[in-house]
Design an enzyme around this catalytic site. Structure first.
Site, short mmCIF file in Angstrom:
data_model
loop_
_atom_site.label_atom_id
_atom_site.label_comp_id
_atom_site.label_asym_id
_atom_site.label_seq_id
_atom_site.Cartn_x
_atom_site.Cartn_y
_atom_site.Cartn_z
N ILE A 254 -3.58 1.37 -9.17
CA ILE A 254 -2.60 0.93 -9.68
C ILE A 254 -2.10 -0.67 -9.58
O ILE A 254 -1.40 -1.13 -10.44
CB ILE A 254 -1.43 1.88 -8.93
CG1 ILE A 254 -1.72 3.22 -9.05
CG2 ILE A 254 -0.06 1.53 -9.34
CD1 ILE A 254 -1.60 3.70 -10.90
N GLY A 255 -2.51 -1.16 -8.49
CA GLY A 255 -2.14 -2.46 -8.29
C GLY A 255 -2.68 -3.32 -9.13
O GLY A 255 -2.15 -4.42 -9.61
N ARG A 256 -3.94 -3.07 -9.65
CA ARG A 256 -4.54 -3.62 -10.58
C ARG A 256 -4.12 -3.59 -12.04
O ARG A 256 -4.08 -4.51 -12.97
CB ARG A 256 -6.18 -3.75 -10.78
CG ARG A 256 -6.85 -4.30 -9.62
CD ARG A 256 -8.24 -4.19 -9.61
NE ARG A 256 -8.76 -2.73 -9.23
CZ ARG A 256 -8.96 -2.22 -7.95
NH1 ARG A 256 -8.68 -3.29 -6.95
NH2 ARG A 256 -9.30 -1.09 -7.65
N GLY B 98 -5.13 5.56 -4.28
CA GLY B 98 -4.90 4.98 -5.65
C GLY B 98 -4.35 3.57 -5.80
O GLY B 98 -3.90 3.00 -6.74
N ASN B 99 -4.09 3.05 -4.61
CA ASN B 99 -3.18 1.77 -4.49
C ASN B 99 -3.96 0.50 -5.33
O ASN B 99 -3.43 -0.07 -6.02
CB ASN B 99 -3.14 1.33 -3.00
CG ASN B 99 -2.23 2.42 -2.42
OD1 ASN B 99 -1.13 2.32 -2.60
ND2 ASN B 99 -2.68 3.14 -1.16
N HIS C 142 0.79 -1.20 -0.05
CA HIS C 142 0.00 0.06 -0.05
C HIS C 142 0.76 1.09 0.17
O HIS C 142 0.82 1.97 0.97
CB HIS C 142 -0.66 0.12 1.30
CG HIS C 142 -2.55 0.14 1.14
ND1 HIS C 142 -3.16 -0.83 0.14
CD2 HIS C 142 -3.37 1.05 1.23
CE1 HIS C 142 -4.53 -0.41 0.02
NE2 HIS C 142 -4.46 0.64 0.58
#
Length: 406
Positions: A241-243, A237-238, A232
């Site tokens: 951006i992670g996806r 926006g984590n 995280h």
């Protein structure tokens, strides 16, 4: 969904550890918030050199899902320019919905042409730009770099309504964050990520994992995603951006060369289950996440192929709707660009079509009258238009994927 329990043969993945850390109260909130002096932070394992356990049946399902992606990319990616843009939109819309950011397809289309009336739609467009930024950064097999992740986050958050989050666009957090809990402290938080001073080291480790070539591709994509969510690293926006990292891994490893796989559309169908899978990962159980990603990938590739077939049929349908069109006319040229540019302003159309402005406007009116185009704004000048059937397909694709994943 899978008919076997993927956890039955699982061994060997380390869970997050927890460690007490001092907490400085802000002086706000309830008495419990004001008197909280210690929190328990989670410390994910370093994964750069780890190999996830993978049973034979699960490995077979993941490999089959990846073959479905490769088939979609090979059969339809090179020939349908519209497909790539459409799938990016589908993925970004669904990824935003997981974060409870919701807007209609038409709102999204308007926002993509600068109409800022709907903040959620503006956020969805930013998510699409972030995804495109990451995918573009690893063309020709380049490694994934931290700078690219930061640039994607900057694109995502640069127009955010919250000034505090906009100030952190493209920057690693320097504060302790949390998921859930009180408005004023991490009291009763669902998850407390690692402390800010550890984040840079965790991201370096993650980037090293992202650039390995000896891991099954889909396993690499889902574990990298879960690890990013566990770190995280941003103030906001984590999740989005992670996806983005999922499709970035698929592109870097050559599983795709043209298309984006809209996995988020399957994940949003079971939002709570998706978050449960991330919790399982943090507890040291990765197989449920791998299994879910295999099924989501299979579904999205299959439904995306149906969309590709539908898009290939549209030019013939438009010709029937519009009637006889003279080759080289403004109407003919406008129809030719719609598959790759399904949302355009009148000004865009005039720039793209080599014809007199009056002819272009007449062509737009003709396509509007026959239902090929629909107006997306109430402007009297420089109206924004959308290809009705393509926008309908964008909406339908997400719904079909979600229904199949239910």
């Amino acid at each position: 969904m899978p008919n076997s329990d993927p956890r039955s043969a699982e061994v060997g993945w380390p869970a997050c550890t927890r460690e007490p850390r001092p907490w400085r109260p802000s002086g706000r909130g309830t008495r419990a918030d004001r008197t909280l002096t210690e929190i328990s932070v989670s410390l994910p394992p370093k994964i750069a050199a780890l190999d996830a356990p993978l049973s034979g049946p699960l490995a077979a399902r993941m490999e089959q899902a990846l073959r479905e992606v490769a088939k979609l990319d090979a059969e339809h990616g090179p020939t349908l320019d519209a497909l790539g843009a459409l799938l990016i939109r589908t993925e970004s819309v669904a990824s935003s919905k997981i974060e409870q950011i919701d807007a209609s397809v038409d709102d999204y289309a308007r926002a993509s042409h600068g109409v800022k009336a709907n903040p959620a739609a503006v956020s969805m467009v930013a998510a699409a730009e972030a995804l495109q930024t990451m995918v573009d950064s690893i063309r020709h097999g380049a490694d994934i770099e931290l700078s690219s992740i930061l640039q994607a986050h900057k694109r995502l958050m640069a127009k955010d309504e919250a000034l505090a989050d906009r100030a952190y666009a493209g920057r690693i957090r320097d504060m302790q964050n949390r998921i859930g809990g009180s408005d004023h402290s991490p009291r009763n938080a669902l998850y407390v990520p690692p402390p800010p001073e550890t984040v840079a080291d965790y991201l370096d480790d993650l980037v090293a994992y992202l650039n390995r070539d000896d891991i099954p591709v889909l396993t690499q994509a889902c574990i990298a995603h879960a690890q990013f969510e566990s770190i995280h690293p941003f103030t906001d926006g984590n999740g989005r951006i992670g996806r983005v990292l999922i499709n970035t891994v698929l592109r870097r490893r050559g599983a795709t060369t043209h298309v984006v796989v809209p996995l988020a559309s399957a994940l949003v169908a079971h939002r709570d289950r998706y978050f449960d899978l991330l919790d399982h990962y943090r507890d040291g159980s990765v197989a449920p996440l791998q299994d879910s990603f295999a099924e989501a990938t299979r579904i999205t590739a299959s439904e995306s192929r149906a969309t590709a077939v539908r898009l290939a049929e549209l030019p013939a349908e438009w010709n029937e709707q519009v009637g006889r069109v003279r080759a080289g006319s403004a109407t003919s040229m406008l129809l030719e660009i719609l598959p790759s540019q399904p949302v355009l302003s009148a000004e865009d159309a005039c720039t793209a079509v080599s014809a007199a402005e009056s002819s272009v406007y007449s062509a737009i009116e003709r396509l509007h009258a026959t239902g090929v185009l629909k107006p997306l704004t109430d402007r009297k000048r420089n109206q924004v238009w959308g290809a009705t059937a393509i926008l309908d397909e964008l909406d339908d694709l997400g719904k079909r994927i979600a229904a199949a994943a239910s």
